[in-house]
Design an enzyme around this catalytic site. Structure first.
Site, PDB file in Angstrom:
ATOM      1  N   THR A 118      -1.177   5.058 166.771  1.00  0.00           N
ATOM      2  CA  THR A 118      -1.223   5.606 168.273  1.00  0.00           C
ATOM      3  C   THR A 118       0.241   6.850 168.324  1.00  0.00           C
ATOM      4  OG1 THR A 118      -2.270   3.642 169.242  1.00  0.00           O
ATOM      5  CG2 THR A 118      -2.058   5.593 170.630  1.00  0.00           C
ATOM      6  N   HIS A 126      -1.980  -3.637 170.022  1.00  0.00           N
ATOM      7  CA  HIS A 126      -3.720  -3.757 170.030  1.00  0.00           C
ATOM      8  C   HIS A 126      -4.166  -3.479 171.515  1.00  0.00           C
ATOM      9  CE1 HIS A 126      -6.334  -7.198 170.783  1.00  0.00           C
ATOM     10  NE2 HIS A 126      -6.746  -6.517 169.769  1.00  0.00           N
TER      11      HIS A 126
END
Length: 319
Positions: free
Chosen positions: A169, A222
């Protein structure tokens, strides 16, 4: 100009960064930080700076955002992004968007051109068309690496969880000369995820949060774990209780690890311009610019420093 010295911090994702991708990851976060800082240096807004920095990483195939995003179970790219303005808590986000190069730009438009905060899938697609955002053919966003990985994960004895460690990300936080903070986060999500899966990135308070009263943060790791503890907002809460950015980040990451077994990374800037880049994973590529000094690293404890003008020179000559 206001009295604040501008600061930008960016991350290119927490997880495991494979040896052959380290250089590209380092170069990518450094480039993004320098671009964002360029805007701040000219008196530009934190909002413009974080959007620019994230867009730079969306365009870089080394990261799991924009071009280079991982593929869902059907072999398609579905992306999430968020942007937030610490001045008035305005935010815009998109989830499960396909066929656009820069989801972060679309998130900014959701914030500024609609009364809403989050548009998804087909609706986001219609909005992008209405805003005149050019469509990028889906396969343009798919890299050889993402496709290889998707295939591997389809094999009956594969363990997609193993591959999730290299997440990537991307995000940015900044404070500008007026003392306004902003955050932006963008991702392709998890490899081989179910169609329509939305992770933490598009969720305010999880993938990012910005409030002039305390600071701004962008998260990576996560997604489901991050959502359970509302990680971004949790960090700001700790800063409101008087913790430094580093302490707040470590405390929140530690809580996420002990409470739900989740690993991740965060970047933080507080409203007085102190910053932190912390992670509980093996690695996280990050870079920051403050006082015309660039700092960057990937491994725990690794921190390189060089003057911005020197960095810009080697940038123009190619790494």
């Amino acid at each position: 100009f206001g009295r604040m010295k501008p600061v930008i911090v960016v991350h290119g994702g927490a997880g495991r960064i494979f040896k052959e991708r380290e250089e590209g990851s380092r170069a990518g976060v450094v480039r993004a930080a320098l671009q964002g800082y360029g805007i701040l240096k000219k008196g530009g807004s934190a909002l413009d700076a974080v959007e620019e920095a994230v867009q730079s990483m969306e365009d870089d195939p080394h990261f799991n955002a924009g071009c280079g995003s991982v593929l869902n179970e059907k072999g398609e790219v579905e992306m999430d992004a968020i942007i937030m303005d610490g001045k008035n808590l305005d935010s815009g986000a998109v989830s499960a968007v396909k066929c656009i190069a820069n989801p972060i730009k679309l998130a900014r438009l959701v914030m500024e051109k609609t009364k809403h905060m989050l548009l998804t899938d087909h609706g986001a697609h219609l909005f992008a068309q209405a805003m005149g955002i050019p469509e990028t053919p889906g396969e343009k966003l798919v890299t050889e690496r993402s496709r290889e990985r998707w295939k591997k994960n389809l094999e009956p004895d594969s363990n997609p969880e193993e591959f999730q460690k290299d997440l990537g990300t991307v995000g940015a936080v900044a404070i500008d000369s007026e003392g306004n903070v902003a955050c932006a986060t963008s991702t392709g999500g998890l490899s081989n995820k179910l169609i329509g899966r939305v992770g933490d990135t598009a969720c305010i308070g999880s993938g990012g949060y910005a409030d002039n009263h305390s600071g701004a943060t962008s998260t990576t790791g996560h997604g489901e774990s991050i959502m359970k503890v509302v990680l971004a907002r949790l960090i700001l809460y700790h800063m409101e209780q008087g913790m430094s950015p580093e302490m707040a980040a470590d405390t929140a990451l530690d809580y996420m690890k002990t409470r739900v077994g989740g690993l991740g990374g965060v970047i933080v800037v507080n409203n007085s311009g102190e910053w932190a880049a912390r992670f509980s994973t093996k690695q996280m590529s990050w870079a920051t610019v403050k006082d015309d000094q660039l700092h960057y690293g990937i491994y725990a404890g690794e921190r390189h420093t060089k003057p911005v003008d020197e960095a810009l020179r080697s940038e123009s000559e190619g790494f």
